[in-house]
Design a protein around this motif. Structure first.
Motif, PDB file in Angstrom:
ATOM      1  N   PRO A 103      23.659  -0.846 -30.252  1.00 59.23           N
ATOM      2  CA  PRO A 103      24.172   0.341 -29.551  1.00 59.23           C
ATOM      3  C   PRO A 103      25.368   0.041 -28.660  1.00 59.23           C
ATOM      4  O   PRO A 103      26.278   0.872 -28.523  1.00 59.23           O
ATOM      5  CB  PRO A 103      22.961   0.807 -28.729  1.00 59.23           C
ATOM      6  CG  PRO A 103      21.787   0.346 -29.514  1.00 59.23           C
ATOM      7  CD  PRO A 103      22.205  -0.989 -30.062  1.00 59.23           C
ATOM      8  N   TRP A 104      25.387  -1.134 -28.061  1.00 62.38           N
ATOM      9  CA  TRP A 104      26.535  -1.535 -27.239  1.00 62.38           C
ATOM     10  C   TRP A 104      27.802  -1.598 -28.090  1.00 62.38           C
ATOM     11  O   TRP A 104      28.866  -1.100 -27.691  1.00 62.38           O
ATOM     12  CB  TRP A 104      26.227  -2.894 -26.610  1.00 62.38           C
ATOM     13  CG  TRP A 104      27.340  -3.525 -25.847  1.00 62.38           C
ATOM     14  CD1 TRP A 104      27.837  -3.136 -24.649  1.00 62.38           C
ATOM     15  CD2 TRP A 104      28.077  -4.699 -26.231  1.00 62.38           C
ATOM     16  NE1 TRP A 104      28.846  -3.991 -24.246  1.00 62.38           N
ATOM     17  CE2 TRP A 104      29.009  -4.967 -25.199  1.00 62.38           C
ATOM     18  CE3 TRP A 104      28.028  -5.560 -27.322  1.00 62.38           C
ATOM     19  CZ2 TRP A 104      29.890  -6.028 -25.252  1.00 62.38           C
ATOM     20  CZ3 TRP A 104      28.906  -6.633 -27.372  1.00 62.38           C
ATOM     21  CH2 TRP A 104      29.825  -6.860 -26.352  1.00 62.38           C
ATOM     22  N   GLY A 164      28.280   0.027 -30.930  1.00 64.36           N
ATOM     23  CA  GLY A 164      28.607   1.395 -31.307  1.00 64.36           C
ATOM     24  C   GLY A 164      29.319   2.155 -30.208  1.00 64.36           C
ATOM     25  O   GLY A 164      30.264   2.919 -30.470  1.00 64.36           O
ATOM     26  N   MET A 165      28.908   1.948 -28.971  1.00 63.82           N
ATOM     27  CA  MET A 165      29.558   2.630 -27.842  1.00 63.82           C
ATOM     28  C   MET A 165      31.002   2.157 -27.675  1.00 63.82           C
ATOM     29  O   MET A 165      31.895   2.945 -27.338  1.00 63.82           O
ATOM     30  CB  MET A 165      28.768   2.379 -26.561  1.00 63.82           C
ATOM     31  CG  MET A 165      27.410   3.071 -26.536  1.00 63.82           C
ATOM     32  SD  MET A 165      27.519   4.828 -26.183  1.00 63.82           S
ATOM     33  CE  MET A 165      27.498   4.790 -24.394  1.00 63.82           C
ATOM     34  N   MET A 222      24.850   8.099 -36.508  1.00 69.19           N
ATOM     35  CA  MET A 222      25.955   7.160 -36.313  1.00 69.19           C
ATOM     36  C   MET A 222      27.011   7.305 -37.410  1.00 69.19           C
ATOM     37  O   MET A 222      28.215   7.171 -37.156  1.00 69.19           O
ATOM     38  CB  MET A 222      25.419   5.734 -36.282  1.00 69.19           C
ATOM     39  CG  MET A 222      24.510   5.432 -35.097  1.00 69.19           C
ATOM     40  SD  MET A 222      25.380   5.461 -33.506  1.00 69.19           S
ATOM     41  CE  MET A 222      26.324   3.929 -33.630  1.00 69.19           C
ATOM     42  N   VAL A 258      27.277   9.612 -31.369  1.00 74.49           N
ATOM     43  CA  VAL A 258      27.116   8.177 -31.131  1.00 74.49           C
ATOM     44  C   VAL A 258      26.563   7.929 -29.735  1.00 74.49           C
ATOM     45  O   VAL A 258      25.629   7.132 -29.544  1.00 74.49           O
ATOM     46  CB  VAL A 258      28.463   7.452 -31.325  1.00 74.49           C
ATOM     47  CG1 VAL A 258      28.347   5.973 -30.939  1.00 74.49           C
ATOM     48  CG2 VAL A 258      28.932   7.577 -32.773  1.00 74.49           C
ATOM     49  N   TYR A 259      27.133   8.600 -28.742  1.00 79.90           N
ATOM     50  CA  TYR A 259      26.716   8.392 -27.352  1.00 79.90           C
ATOM     51  C   TYR A 259      25.239   8.722 -27.171  1.00 79.90           C
ATOM     52  O   TYR A 259      24.470   7.928 -26.621  1.00 79.90           O
ATOM     53  CB  TYR A 259      27.576   9.260 -26.433  1.00 79.90           C
ATOM     54  CG  TYR A 259      27.371   9.000 -24.958  1.00 79.90           C
ATOM     55  CD1 TYR A 259      28.248   8.178 -24.259  1.00 79.90           C
ATOM     56  CD2 TYR A 259      26.317   9.568 -24.263  1.00 79.90           C
ATOM     57  CE1 TYR A 259      28.071   7.932 -22.900  1.00 79.90           C
ATOM     58  CE2 TYR A 259      26.127   9.335 -22.918  1.00 79.90           C
ATOM     59  CZ  TYR A 259      27.006   8.521 -22.238  1.00 79.90           C
ATOM     60  OH  TYR A 259      26.813   8.274 -20.910  1.00 79.90           O
ATOM     61  N   THR A 302      22.876   8.925 -29.351  1.00 80.79           N
ATOM     62  CA  THR A 302      21.996   8.053 -30.126  1.00 80.79           C
ATOM     63  C   THR A 302      21.861   6.683 -29.478  1.00 80.79           C
ATOM     64  O   THR A 302      20.761   6.144 -29.340  1.00 80.79           O
ATOM     65  CB  THR A 302      22.529   7.902 -31.565  1.00 80.79           C
ATOM     66  OG1 THR A 302      22.657   9.195 -32.158  1.00 80.79           O
ATOM     67  CG2 THR A 302      21.582   7.054 -32.406  1.00 80.79           C
ATOM     68  N   CYS A 303      22.982   6.114 -29.061  1.00 73.20           N
ATOM     69  CA  CYS A 303      22.968   4.755 -28.508  1.00 73.20           C
ATOM     70  C   CYS A 303      22.243   4.689 -27.170  1.00 73.20           C
ATOM     71  O   CYS A 303      21.405   3.809 -26.941  1.00 73.20           O
ATOM     72  CB  CYS A 303      24.403   4.245 -28.347  1.00 73.20           C
ATOM     73  SG  CYS A 303      25.275   3.941 -29.899  1.00 73.20           S
ATOM     74  N   VAL A 361      24.452  -1.060 -22.280  1.00 75.32           N
ATOM     75  CA  VAL A 361      24.907  -0.300 -23.444  1.00 75.32           C
ATOM     76  C   VAL A 361      25.944   0.739 -23.029  1.00 75.32           C
ATOM     77  O   VAL A 361      26.976   0.903 -23.684  1.00 75.32           O
ATOM     78  CB  VAL A 361      23.715   0.364 -24.156  1.00 75.32           C
ATOM     79  CG1 VAL A 361      24.190   1.360 -25.204  1.00 75.32           C
ATOM     80  CG2 VAL A 361      22.831  -0.696 -24.804  1.00 75.32           C
ATOM     81  N   GLY A 390      25.596   1.277 -36.651  1.00 67.75           N
ATOM     82  CA  GLY A 390      24.593   2.308 -36.841  1.00 67.75           C
ATOM     83  C   GLY A 390      23.713   2.108 -38.052  1.00 67.75           C
ATOM     84  O   GLY A 390      22.585   2.618 -38.102  1.00 67.75           O
ATOM     85  N   PHE A 396      20.237   0.824 -37.119  1.00 68.95           N
ATOM     86  CA  PHE A 396      19.475   1.495 -36.070  1.00 68.95           C
ATOM     87  C   PHE A 396      18.083   1.896 -36.579  1.00 68.95           C
ATOM     88  O   PHE A 396      17.908   2.306 -37.724  1.00 68.95           O
ATOM     89  CB  PHE A 396      20.203   2.750 -35.601  1.00 68.95           C
ATOM     90  CG  PHE A 396      21.234   2.497 -34.535  1.00 68.95           C
ATOM     91  CD1 PHE A 396      21.873   1.283 -34.425  1.00 68.95           C
ATOM     92  CD2 PHE A 396      21.578   3.492 -33.630  1.00 68.95           C
ATOM     93  CE1 PHE A 396      22.830   1.053 -33.451  1.00 68.95           C
ATOM     94  CE2 PHE A 396      22.523   3.283 -32.647  1.00 68.95           C
ATOM     95  CZ  PHE A 396      23.148   2.052 -32.558  1.00 68.95           C
TER      96      PHE A 396
END
Length: 462
Positions: free
Chosen positions: A44-45, A47-48, A109, A147-148, A150-151, A170, A213, A216
């Motif tokens: 997730p980090w 992805g962010m 994602m 994305v935000y 979800t992460c 994250v 993603g 995940f």
């Protein structure tokens, strides 16, 4: 009697505490997904970081977009406001879809990756500014919101016993992932290569989001780490301290129930104020630095420092909130963010570059630290099962704050100048700190009030 989940074939038990909250225990992270849960922090980090440049580096591309397309400055500032609006607007519906099982984390994602790519392509090739509003403001904003949401909520599900530091780490990716792109947009991109640069950045960042993603996976509802007994004080001192300062929610609140407690509206207003101030700083620090006579490269450095401290501050304040409590740290952050706006104004007016860099960094810390506080506090108050939609309610304040911080910020600067705008921003953040004094977890006695303390109960669910 122990029962078995068809997805893992690993025995587990469901136990209930004195408040009636249920915990699913017995399964490890490796039992569920075949890898340690730390990967649900790392991925997730990453992805962010893939979505961060659209918000935090956008202002650095302002001059090039203005020259290349002939768009007015007001259009560009409002475009960022539209992006923030749609990024926040998608959080609640995406959360509901995620929690119903109709939108798996992996597909959320992937949609985010597509939106990221469309945003940069539209900035590169838009024949009219309206196309950029739709492509970047709407599609990229919605993708980033997917994305935000979800992460951030993934972390709280996998670390329910000490979510502050993990959520903050994250969340930090949403800021310092933009650092290299601030320099690329400011120092390298110009009217001759902007299309190539924007498309290359869009392809790269979309690939980052999609790759992260793909791996995940959510834990089962009510899951609790096998090594931490939810009915007794943990042996791990970190988990024990975090749970003492930030006890878990007394029940799993639905969005309707969470709203009825009155806490969501208070959190919504606090985040409205502080995120609006944060977005104002992102949008107007570069032009204010230019007007103050600082060189463009120095201003870009200031924005990069702001982004780095913004991201790092999210992790640091999350860790501190596990040790000292979410509410206390939130009030501290509101005060820091407010006072730093006065400092930036002072530094620019007297032309003091070191002070400008210092207060810019402090503002970055405060502006970033607010988000993991609210994300973790929402799970603390209302539980993890519906956290995506509950936090979506709180986070929806950015529907308004994005437009106020960027678009209305431009109006205020035009009417009152930078002096009036920065003073107003600082005062709004201090007001948020005062409002935060009234936050308290629902269903728990306030300090100084003595109430019965029934013994926790445990039972197997078959």
């Amino acid at each position: 009697m122990a029962t078995t989940d068809i997805s893992t074939s690993v025995p587990f038990r469901e136990v209930t505490d004195a408040n009636g909250r249920m915990y699913r225990i017995g399964e490890t992270d490796i039992d569920i997904m075949g890898r340690k849960r730390k990967w649900m922090v790392i991925l997730p980090w990453v992805g962010m970081m893939g979505i961060s440049s659209a918000e935090y580096a956008f202002a650095s591309a302002e001059d090039t977009l203005h020259t290349a397309h002939g768009w007015g400055d007001q259009h560009i500032f409002w475009m960022l406001g539209v992006w923030v609006f749609f990024q926040a607007a998608v959080a609640f519906p995406a959360g509901k879809l995620r929690e119903s099982g109709r939108l798996p984390a992996r597909w959320a994602m992937m949609l985010g990756a597509v939106g990221t790519l469309l945003g940069y392509v539209s900035l590169a090739f838009a024949p009219h500014v309206i196309v950029a509003y739709v492509g970047f403001g709407m599609f990229s904003g919605m993708g980033a919101g997917m994305v935000y949401a979800t992460c951030v909520n993934m972390v709280g599900k996998w670390y329910p016993e000490r979510k502050g530091g993990k959520t903050g780490f994250v969340n930090g990716g949403f800021a310092y992932g933009s650092v290299p792109f601030v320099f690329i947009f400011t120092g390298y991109m110009d009217g001759t290569n902007f299309r190539v640069v924007l498309v290359a950045v869009g392809v790269f960042l979309a690939a980052v989001v999609a790759t992260a993603g793909y791996f995940f996976q959510d834990p089962p509802k009510n899951w609790w780490p096998a090594a931490v007994d939810p009915l007794r004080k943990p042996d791990d001192p970190r988990a024990r301290r975090a749970l003492e300062k930030n006890p878990p929610a007394v029940k799993q609140y639905t969005p309707r129930e969470a709203w009825q407690t009155g806490r969501v509206s208070l959190m919504w207003f606090c985040l409205l104020c502080t995120s609006g101030v944060n977005i104002f700083g992102i949008a107007f620090q570069v032009p204010f630095g230019d007007e103050s006579g600082f060189a463009g490269g120095i201003v870009a450095t200031a924005m990069s420092l702001k982004a780095i401290v913004n991201g790092t501050g999210r992790g640091v304040i999350g860790w501190l909130s596990d040790r000292y409590g979410r509410k206390r740290c939130l009030i501290f952050v509101c005060i820091v963010l407010g006072l730093s706006q006065y400092g930036i104004l002072l530094a620019g007016n007297i032309g003091n570059l070191p002070l400008f860099l210092l207060f810019s960094s402090i503002s970055g810390f405060g502006g970033g630290a607010i988000f993991p506080m609210f994300a973790a506090m929402t799970a603390d108050y209302f539980g993890e099962n519906n956290n995506a939609s509950n936090y979506g309610l709180v986070y929806s304040s950015k529907l308004v704050s994005g437009l106020l911080g960027s678009g209305m910020g431009a109006v205020v600067v035009g009417a009152w100048g930078y002096g009036g705008a920065f003073v107003l921003a600082g005062s709004i953040s201090l007001l948020a700190g005062f409002i935060a004094l009234f936050l308290h977890p629902p269903g728990r006695p306030r300090a100084g009030r003595i109430e019965p303390n029934p013994r926790p109960i445990s039972r197997d669910m078959g």
